[in-house]
Design an enzyme around this catalytic site. Sequence first.
Site, PDB file in Angstrom:
ATOM      1  CE  LYS A   1     -16.737  17.485   5.740  1.00  0.00           C
ATOM      2  NZ  LYS A   1     -16.251  16.835   6.069  1.00  0.00           N
TER       3      LYS A   1
ATOM      4  CG  ASP B   1     -13.291  17.623   7.642  1.00  0.00           C
ATOM      5  OD1 ASP B   1     -13.984  16.982   8.347  1.00  0.00           O
ATOM      6  OD2 ASP B   1     -14.173  17.920   6.368  1.00  0.00           O
TER       7      ASP B   1
END
Length: 278
Positions: free
Chosen positions: A65, A102
Amino acid sequence: MMTFTVFGNPIAHSLSPLIHQRFAEQFGIELDYTRSLTSKAGFAEAVAKFFRSGGGGANVTVPFKTVAAGLVTHLTPRAARAGAVNTLIPLGHGQLAGDTTDGEGLVRDLQRVLKCQELPYEVLVIGAGGAASSVIEALQGAGAQVVMSNRSAAKVSALQNDFCDLQALPFGDLARPPRQTSQVQRILVNATSASLTGTELPIHSAWFQETVLAYDMMYGKQPTAFLEQAHAAGAKKVADGLGMLIEQAALSFALWHDGQLPSVEQVLPAVRNALGAR
Ligand code: ATR
């Protein structure tokens, strides 16, 4: 047919292909969603190759990420602030946008579980690693008062430089009952990786009894150690992070498919089944 993928390592057990197939069915879209196992050294080339061959979009998971945030040509402001990307969107002409869904995924899942539109709660986030830091902005944006507690206090202090309204709670305070009942109801969120090793956290049972929801960002075949602990201590409501996984996927789906936002409730039972069977 459009092709999508998720880059990760490990990735063999990723539920994303199932989730996106089910989302696609909701809109009568046909797509192919695969899992791409790659190494740190091979990640950038794997991404470039995927989009050169016409990939319609990709998800990025652990441990890529942060690297992904450095790879794209356009970063959304929230992804720039989080320093993390979980969604890659091709812009054409070799350009690639990176976003992170997220934090909003967690917010939407808390709202779903608590059946509320806003988050007028104190959210006590336990942990201060990548998982914890990626959700602060969205929680604050939804109206929550975010308090963070971590074994290593220095990590929370560092995050307070980036998020001015972030409050800190000494980790040792969790081992004792909360000092005063706050005016605002509290949600307890486990963002540590302790669940991965089945480790219980040193949290006094009164924290669980007073909270409206004990939420673990992790999930597994069995209830996580944190949720077992919460349940045993008498928590009114517990939830694992499977809903967050599906919510963040739904937001990625919308980014790739003209804003069409799938129903999470509709796919949750099938995904829960698949998790149990794996
Ligand atoms: P992630 O990307 O999943 O957040 P990470 O960045 O390695 O992973 O962070 C792991 C988090 O879990 C940290 O907040 C860590 O606490 P420390 O910063 O003190 O290391 C926390 N953590 C892991 N195991 C823990 C345990 N047994 N007790 C308390 N905290 C734990």
